[in-house]
Structure formats: structure tokens, C-alpha cells
Scaffold this active site. Structure first.
Site, mmCIF file in Angstrom:
data_model
loop_
_atom_site.group_PDB
_atom_site.id
_atom_site.type_symbol
_atom_site.label_atom_id
_atom_site.label_comp_id
_atom_site.label_asym_id
_atom_site.label_seq_id
_atom_site.Cartn_x
_atom_site.Cartn_y
_atom_site.Cartn_z
ATOM 1 N N THR A 151 0.830 -1.202 0.000
ATOM 2 C CA THR A 151 0.000 0.000 0.000
ATOM 3 C C THR A 151 0.866 1.254 0.000
ATOM 4 O O THR A 151 1.888 1.304 0.687
ATOM 5 C CB THR A 151 -0.872 0.015 1.276
ATOM 6 O OG1 THR A 151 -1.727 -1.112 1.253
ATOM 7 C CG2 THR A 151 -1.692 1.296 1.370
ATOM 8 N N ARG A 179 -12.451 -8.956 -1.365
ATOM 9 C CA ARG A 179 -11.614 -8.858 -0.180
ATOM 10 C C ARG A 179 -11.174 -7.417 0.040
ATOM 11 O O ARG A 179 -10.793 -6.712 -0.886
ATOM 12 C CB ARG A 179 -10.394 -9.766 -0.322
ATOM 13 C CG ARG A 179 -9.396 -9.709 0.857
ATOM 14 C CD ARG A 179 -8.268 -8.741 0.601
ATOM 15 N NE ARG A 179 -7.238 -8.795 1.652
ATOM 16 C CZ ARG A 179 -6.245 -7.911 1.761
ATOM 17 N NH1 ARG A 179 -6.168 -6.903 0.902
ATOM 18 N NH2 ARG A 179 -5.352 -8.011 2.720
ATOM 19 N N VAL A 180 -11.230 -6.962 1.275
ATOM 20 C CA VAL A 180 -10.761 -5.634 1.646
ATOM 21 C C VAL A 180 -9.785 -5.777 2.801
ATOM 22 O O VAL A 180 -10.056 -6.499 3.764
ATOM 23 C CB VAL A 180 -11.925 -4.709 2.065
ATOM 24 C CG1 VAL A 180 -11.394 -3.332 2.467
ATOM 25 C CG2 VAL A 180 -12.935 -4.573 0.920
ATOM 26 N N GLY A 181 -8.659 -5.118 2.705
ATOM 27 C CA GLY A 181 -7.666 -5.149 3.768
ATOM 28 C C GLY A 181 -7.773 -3.943 4.676
ATOM 29 O O GLY A 181 -8.820 -3.304 4.805
ATOM 30 N N THR A 202 1.315 -0.549 6.129
ATOM 31 C CA THR A 202 1.387 -1.382 4.936
ATOM 32 C C THR A 202 1.862 -2.764 5.349
ATOM 33 O O THR A 202 2.586 -2.915 6.337
ATOM 34 C CB THR A 202 2.330 -0.777 3.879
ATOM 35 O OG1 THR A 202 2.350 -1.605 2.712
ATOM 36 C CG2 THR A 202 3.753 -0.637 4.392
ATOM 37 N N GLY A 203 1.435 -3.762 4.604
ATOM 38 C CA GLY A 203 1.811 -5.132 4.944
ATOM 39 C C GLY A 203 0.625 -6.049 4.757
ATOM 40 O O GLY A 203 -0.192 -5.853 3.864
ATOM 41 N N LEU A 204 0.492 -7.041 5.623
ATOM 42 C CA LEU A 204 -0.622 -7.974 5.534
ATOM 43 C C LEU A 204 -1.826 -7.377 6.263
ATOM 44 O O LEU A 204 -1.871 -7.335 7.494
ATOM 45 C CB LEU A 204 -0.242 -9.322 6.140
ATOM 46 C CG LEU A 204 -1.332 -10.398 6.053
ATOM 47 C CD1 LEU A 204 -1.721 -10.686 4.607
ATOM 48 C CD2 LEU A 204 -0.879 -11.677 6.752
ATOM 49 N N GLY A 205 -2.804 -6.921 5.483
ATOM 50 C CA GLY A 205 -3.941 -6.225 6.056
ATOM 51 C C GLY A 205 -4.697 -7.027 7.085
ATOM 52 O O GLY A 205 -5.171 -6.484 8.099
#
Length: 319
Positions: A151, A179-181, A202-205
């Protein structure tokens, strides 16, 4: 400090360089954020944001974006929007709405159409090739399809002491449709309060959302923590909690800025990069390391910068 901007990843440096000219002429943090993120969204080689963004499992580009005004706490966001250019601009427009300020999917697209935003096919041939290559690797080699979730998130402070946050992403590569993070979710992907400061993640939502990490950083800064201390504590605590409860933690990286123009950065991985500038500091890219739960960083070398450009533009080959 008259003005400042900080952003996730190397991909933001051209945008904040352009926005430095806005801020040094007395422009607003909102204009600076929108301008900088649009530059990331429009560049097809930044494959995790905007035009050329990485598609979902059905080879569709679904985009998420958010905008927050630190003076009023107004928020606008879109999620799962397809075929509209510059979702950050749509999110900023939505932040002016008293109701219905977060729209998803077909509703977000209908709003964008009504408001005259440009309709563009955001799926590029290069993104299709990335999809085809990863699908082939997933089937033949058993590799995880979920690679690529970078992101772009930014915080800006202008000369009037107003602060704004913005995010934009195509989300997890080969994600499920819909899918939404964390990126468009207030408190997780971003949060800003002009009386304190702002943060973006930022990263794994899916893991970042478990800690509402951006709000946590702003809360810590409000308690008196320096931005660097707040960032380190928030990432270290969430990383440890996830490992204790779940046995593992995904990538967690954050940037933050207080209303004095002081910044902080933290990550649980090596190789996270960020871009930052102030009124007395030229736009600069840094590369981070995590050492015993603390984040250190150094200016990106010319060799690193050259390798980055070569990598993002390299031809896509199939084994």
C-alpha cells in the site's frame, strides 16, 4: 518545522518530490497528499497501486483508497472499486459527505460516475502477465499466490499546521473477489489528528487490522511518545501479540509524523523502504532493518535505487 511528508515505500518519492513544491508555496496538506498519491496510482510499473495494479483471483483490478482530514476528522473511502482512475480523488470527494462517506464495489462506481470521475480500464497487459505467471507458479510449484501487498500510505503537514492522511492500493495479489484489507479502514490503514499527528500502515492487512495499528500510534504520540518510539512500540506489541495468540505474524510496517514534523518508522521485516521530506530536508528514500524489535534505517544507496528501478521494469518471463 513548516511542512513535512512521509510515505510508505520507495514508490512514493516522485510524488512527495512533486508535492514539496505545493507545500513550499503555502499549499494545503490535502492537495499535497492527493497529488502525490495520484502520481503513484498513475505509474503502471508500481504494480500494487492504481493503474497496472495487481489483480484478484479472477484477474480483475479492485482498488481501495482512503483520505482523512486531521482538522475535522472527516474520512472518505472506497473499496473494491473497478475501472475508475485515481481512487484517492474519489475518497477525498467522499470525505466531504456527512453521510455515506465509505462506499464499496458497485456503489462506489456509481458515485464516481455521478461525480464525473474518469472511467479507465485499470488492468494492464503487464499486470495480466504477472497474474498468469503467479497462477502458473501456484499450480505447478505450490507457491503462495498471496504475494504483493504494498500500500502507498502518506501523512502530510502543511504550513498552517493542518495534517492529512491518504492511502491507495490494489490489495493482496490474487485476493478473493471483494476482499478488503486494512488500507481504507480508519484506525487500521491510516489515522490522523492535526492536534497530534498521523500514521499509515502497509503489509498484511488481515494482521494489521487486528491491532488498529495506525490509531494506536497516534494514541501513543498523544500520550507523549516520540513518533519513532510510538511506531516501534506499536509494531513490536502487535507482532508479539499475534505470535503469542496465533503462532505467527504477517508483514507489519508503519510510518508516522507528528504535528511538529518529527517522524517515525517501524517494521517487523527487513527491506521495508519509506520516503520522507521536510522544508529543510530534500525528498529521501530510506531502507529499514528490524533488529531485536527495534527499527533502524539508512539512506538508500545509488546501487539500491538503480536495482529497484531495474527490478520493477524488468521483462516478465515464464520458466
Amino acid at each position: 518545522m513548516k511542512y513535512a511528508m512521509i510515505a510508505t515505500w520507495r514508490m512514493a518519492v516522485e510524488g512527495i518530490t512533486s508535492s514539496k513544491q505545493i507545500l513550499e508555496k503555502g499549499g494545503t496538506a490535502g492537495d499535497a497528499i492527493e497529488n502525490a498519491i495520484k502520481m503513484v496510482e498513475d505509474y503502471p510499473f508500481y504494480k500494487s497501486v492504481g493503474y497496472g495494479g495487481l489483480p484478484n483471483e479472477d484477474c480483475e483490478v479492485e482498488l481501495d483508497a482512503a483520505y482523512m482530514d486531521g482538522d475535522t476528522l472527516d474520512i472518505g473511502a472506497v473499496a473494491g472499486i473497478k475501472d475508475y482512475k485515481n481512487p484517492i480523488s474519489i475518497a477525498r470527494k467522499l470525505s466531504k459527505e456527512r453521510f455515506n462517506c465509505f462506499l464499496v464495489g458497485a456503489g462506489a462506481e456509481a458515485y464516481a460516475h455521478k461525480e464525473g470521475f474518469e472511467r479507465v480500464n485499470m488492468l494492464t497487459d503487464r499486470a495480466k502477465m504477472h497474474y498468469q505467471k503467479r497462477r502458473k507458479e501456484t499450480i505447478e510449484k505450490g507457491l503462495s499466490p498471496y504475494d504483493g501487498h504494498d500500500t502507498v500510505g502518506m501523512i502530510a503537514l502543511d504550513s498552517e499546521k493542518k495534517m492529512v492522511a491518504g492511502t491507495s492500493t490494489s490489495g493482496l495479489f490474487m485476493k478473493k473477489r471483494g476482499r478488503v484489507g486494512d488500507s481504507p479502514l480508519s484506525g487500521s490503514g491510516f489515522y490522523v489528528d492535526s492536534e497530534v499527528g498521523g500514521a499509515s500502515a502497509t503489509g498484511l492487512g488481515e494482521d494489521l487490522m487486528k491491532g488498529c495499528i495506525s490509531y494506536e500510534i497516534v494514541r501513543l504520540m498523544k500520550e507523549g511518545y516520540h513518533p519513532q518510539e510510538a511506531a516501534d512500540k506499536a509494531v513490536e506489541d502487535l507482532n508479539a501479540e499475534l505470535k503469542k495468540r496465533r503462532g505467527k505474524a504477517g508483514d507489519l510496517s508503519v510510518v508516522c509524523l507528528n504535528n511538529k514534523g518529527e517522524f517515525g518508522v517501524a517494521t517487523n521485516i527487513d527491506g521495508f523502504s519509506f520516503s520522507v521530506m521536510t522544508d529543510d530536508m530534500e525528498p529521501t528514500v530510506y531502507v529499514c532493518k528490524n533488529v531485536n524489535g527495534k527499527t533502524t534505517y539508512e539512506v538508500a544507496s545509488e546501487e539500491w535505487l538503480d536495482a529497484y528501478l531495474k527490478r520493477i521494469k524488468s521483462p516478465i518471463t515464464f520458466d
